[in-house]
Design a protein around this motif. Structure first.
Motif, PDB file in Angstrom:
ATOM      1  N   SER A  39       0.826  -1.204   0.000  1.00 52.60           N
ATOM      2  CA  SER A  39       0.000   0.000   0.000  1.00 52.60           C
ATOM      3  C   SER A  39       0.864   1.259   0.000  1.00 52.60           C
ATOM      4  O   SER A  39       1.764   1.401   0.829  1.00 52.60           O
ATOM      5  CB  SER A  39      -0.882  -0.005   1.253  1.00 52.60           C
ATOM      6  N   LEU A  40       0.543   2.179  -0.890  1.00 52.05           N
ATOM      7  CA  LEU A  40       1.250   3.455  -0.892  1.00 52.05           C
ATOM      8  C   LEU A  40       0.916   4.277   0.346  1.00 52.05           C
ATOM      9  O   LEU A  40       1.725   5.097   0.773  1.00 52.05           O
ATOM     10  CB  LEU A  40       0.931   4.244  -2.160  1.00 52.05           C
ATOM     11  N   GLN A  41      -0.248   4.043   0.949  1.00 48.31           N
ATOM     12  CA  GLN A  41      -0.558   4.729   2.203  1.00 48.31           C
ATOM     13  C   GLN A  41       0.438   4.317   3.290  1.00 48.31           C
ATOM     14  O   GLN A  41       0.918   5.152   4.059  1.00 48.31           O
ATOM     15  CB  GLN A  41      -1.988   4.417   2.652  1.00 48.31           C
ATOM     16  N   HIS A  42       0.780   3.050   3.320  1.00 50.50           N
ATOM     17  CA  HIS A  42       1.754   2.561   4.302  1.00 50.50           C
ATOM     18  C   HIS A  42       3.159   3.063   3.963  1.00 50.50           C
ATOM     19  O   HIS A  42       3.926   3.413   4.863  1.00 50.50           O
ATOM     20  CB  HIS A  42       1.720   1.038   4.402  1.00 50.50           C
ATOM     21  N   LEU A  43       3.490   3.100   2.685  1.00 52.40           N
ATOM     22  CA  LEU A  43       4.784   3.647   2.284  1.00 52.40           C
ATOM     23  C   LEU A  43       4.872   5.128   2.673  1.00 52.40           C
ATOM     24  O   LEU A  43       5.897   5.585   3.196  1.00 52.40           O
ATOM     25  CB  LEU A  43       5.007   3.485   0.778  1.00 52.40           C
ATOM     26  N   ASN A  44       3.799   5.866   2.455  1.00 51.37           N
ATOM     27  CA  ASN A  44       3.767   7.279   2.831  1.00 51.37           C
ATOM     28  C   ASN A  44       3.985   7.434   4.338  1.00 51.37           C
ATOM     29  O   ASN A  44       4.736   8.311   4.775  1.00 51.37           O
ATOM     30  CB  ASN A  44       2.444   7.906   2.400  1.00 51.37           C
ATOM     31  N   SER A  45       3.353   6.589   5.130  1.00 54.36           N
ATOM     32  CA  SER A  45       3.542   6.642   6.584  1.00 54.36           C
ATOM     33  C   SER A  45       4.992   6.349   6.951  1.00 54.36           C
ATOM     34  O   SER A  45       5.567   7.013   7.831  1.00 54.36           O
ATOM     35  CB  SER A  45       2.620   5.641   7.282  1.00 54.36           C
ATOM     36  N   MET A  46       5.594   5.380   6.288  1.00 54.21           N
ATOM     37  CA  MET A  46       6.990   5.054   6.559  1.00 54.21           C
ATOM     38  C   MET A  46       7.890   6.237   6.203  1.00 54.21           C
ATOM     39  O   MET A  46       8.807   6.585   6.962  1.00 54.21           O
ATOM     40  CB  MET A  46       7.399   3.814   5.750  1.00 54.21           C
ATOM     41  N   LEU A  47       7.633   6.881   5.078  1.00 53.49           N
ATOM     42  CA  LEU A  47       8.446   8.029   4.673  1.00 53.49           C
ATOM     43  C   LEU A  47       8.239   9.222   5.610  1.00 53.49           C
ATOM     44  O   LEU A  47       9.186   9.967   5.877  1.00 53.49           O
ATOM     45  CB  LEU A  47       8.133   8.410   3.223  1.00 53.49           C
ATOM     46  N   THR A  48       7.024   9.382   6.115  1.00 60.45           N
ATOM     47  CA  THR A  48       6.786  10.448   7.089  1.00 60.45           C
ATOM     48  C   THR A  48       7.584  10.174   8.361  1.00 60.45           C
ATOM     49  O   THR A  48       8.215  11.075   8.922  1.00 60.45           O
ATOM     50  CB  THR A  48       5.284  10.589   7.393  1.00 60.45           C
ATOM     51  N   GLY A  49       7.597   8.932   8.805  1.00 60.14           N
ATOM     52  CA  GLY A  49       8.396   8.560   9.969  1.00 60.14           C
ATOM     53  C   GLY A  49       9.874   8.805   9.741  1.00 60.14           C
ATOM     54  O   GLY A  49      10.593   9.259  10.648  1.00 60.14           O
ATOM     55  N   TYR A  50      10.346   8.526   8.531  1.00 62.43           N
ATOM     56  CA  TYR A  50      11.749   8.785   8.190  1.00 62.43           C
ATOM     57  C   TYR A  50      12.044  10.278   8.342  1.00 62.43           C
ATOM     58  O   TYR A  50      13.041  10.672   8.932  1.00 62.43           O
ATOM     59  CB  TYR A  50      12.003   8.314   6.755  1.00 62.43           C
ATOM     60  N   ARG A  51      11.136  11.113   7.838  1.00 69.90           N
ATOM     61  CA  ARG A  51      11.345  12.569   7.916  1.00 69.90           C
ATOM     62  C   ARG A  51      11.314  13.055   9.363  1.00 69.90           C
ATOM     63  O   ARG A  51      12.099  13.916   9.756  1.00 69.90           O
ATOM     64  CB  ARG A  51      10.283  13.299   7.079  1.00 69.90           C
ATOM     65  N   VAL A  52      10.409  12.504  10.152  1.00 67.33           N
ATOM     66  CA  VAL A  52      10.337  12.881  11.564  1.00 67.33           C
ATOM     67  C   VAL A  52      11.655  12.528  12.252  1.00 67.33           C
ATOM     68  O   VAL A  52      12.200  13.328  13.022  1.00 67.33           O
ATOM     69  CB  VAL A  52       9.129  12.210  12.249  1.00 67.33           C
ATOM     70  N   ALA A  53      12.202  11.343  11.972  1.00 63.39           N
ATOM     71  CA  ALA A  53      13.479  10.951  12.572  1.00 63.39           C
ATOM     72  C   ALA A  53      14.602  11.890  12.145  1.00 63.39           C
ATOM     73  O   ALA A  53      15.469  12.226  12.957  1.00 63.39           O
ATOM     74  CB  ALA A  53      13.813   9.510  12.203  1.00 63.39           C
ATOM     75  N   LEU A  54      14.604  12.336  10.890  1.00 67.64           N
ATOM     76  CA  LEU A  54      15.610  13.314  10.458  1.00 67.64           C
ATOM     77  C   LEU A  54      15.535  14.566  11.321  1.00 67.64           C
ATOM     78  O   LEU A  54      16.567  15.115  11.734  1.00 67.64           O
ATOM     79  CB  LEU A  54      15.413  13.692   8.987  1.00 67.64           C
ATOM     80  N   GLY A  55      14.320  15.017  11.593  1.00 69.27           N
ATOM     81  CA  GLY A  55      14.144  16.213  12.401  1.00 69.27           C
ATOM     82  C   GLY A  55      14.538  15.994  13.855  1.00 69.27           C
ATOM     83  O   GLY A  55      15.221  16.822  14.459  1.00 69.27           O
ATOM     84  N   ILE A  56      14.128  14.886  14.429  1.00 66.36           N
ATOM     85  CA  ILE A  56      14.430  14.604  15.832  1.00 66.36           C
ATOM     86  C   ILE A  56      15.936  14.523  16.055  1.00 66.36           C
ATOM     87  O   ILE A  56      16.454  15.048  17.033  1.00 66.36           O
ATOM     88  CB  ILE A  56      13.750  13.291  16.280  1.00 66.36           C
TER      89      ILE A  56
END
Length: 143
Positions: A39-56
């Motif tokens: 699911s691209l919805q799940h991929l999008n969630s994974m990529l959002t988590g990746y971006r959040v980790a970059l920020g943290i």
């Protein structure tokens, strides 16, 4: 994707991935392992988590998918492509899934085709920045 007759490369460890595109190549290699129901919805969630980790962790890495206050370069580019809306509050994942359904193709295949086009047109034209993070040191055995 590997052409017919080309050998598939071996998967890499997370510590070997240089950036988000390295991660996405692992997803391309073994999508069912990384993305539930492909699911691209799940991929999008994974990529959002990746971006959040970059920020943290204050990691300075070029990131094309979402940034706070912006849809990101990939999404902005996507809206200029044929068969895509000029914009959508539903986001890139939903719109690519809709386009894939109309084309009777798997959504992940359509995503990776579009990603390859985006990188060829936009990302590869930019100078490549090296991420400023390092993998944690592994403990060394002592004699």
């Amino acid at each position: 994707m590997a052409e017919a007759g080309e050998a598939k490369r071996a998967p890499r460890q997370l510590s070997e991935l240089p950036d988000v595109y390295g991660l996405l190549e692992e997803v391309r290699l073994r999508p069912s392992m990384w993305v539930r129901d492909r699911s691209l919805q799940h991929l999008n969630s994974m990529l959002t988590g990746y971006r959040v980790a970059l920020g943290i962790y204050a990691i300075d890495e070029p990131y094309d998918f979402w940034n706070p206050g912006s849809q990101g370069p990939f999404t902005e580019w996507l809206w200029t492509q044929p068969d895509m809306p000029n914009s959508s509050a539903l986001g890139w994942a939903t719109e690519i899934e809709r386009a894939a359904e109309r084309a009777n193709r798997p959504a992940l295949d359509v995503f990776f085709d579009l990603l390859d086009q985006f990188r060829a047109q936009a990302h590869e034209a930019r100078p490549q920045a090296k991420p400023t993070h390092q993998a944690p040191e592994q403990p060394h055995a002592t004699d």
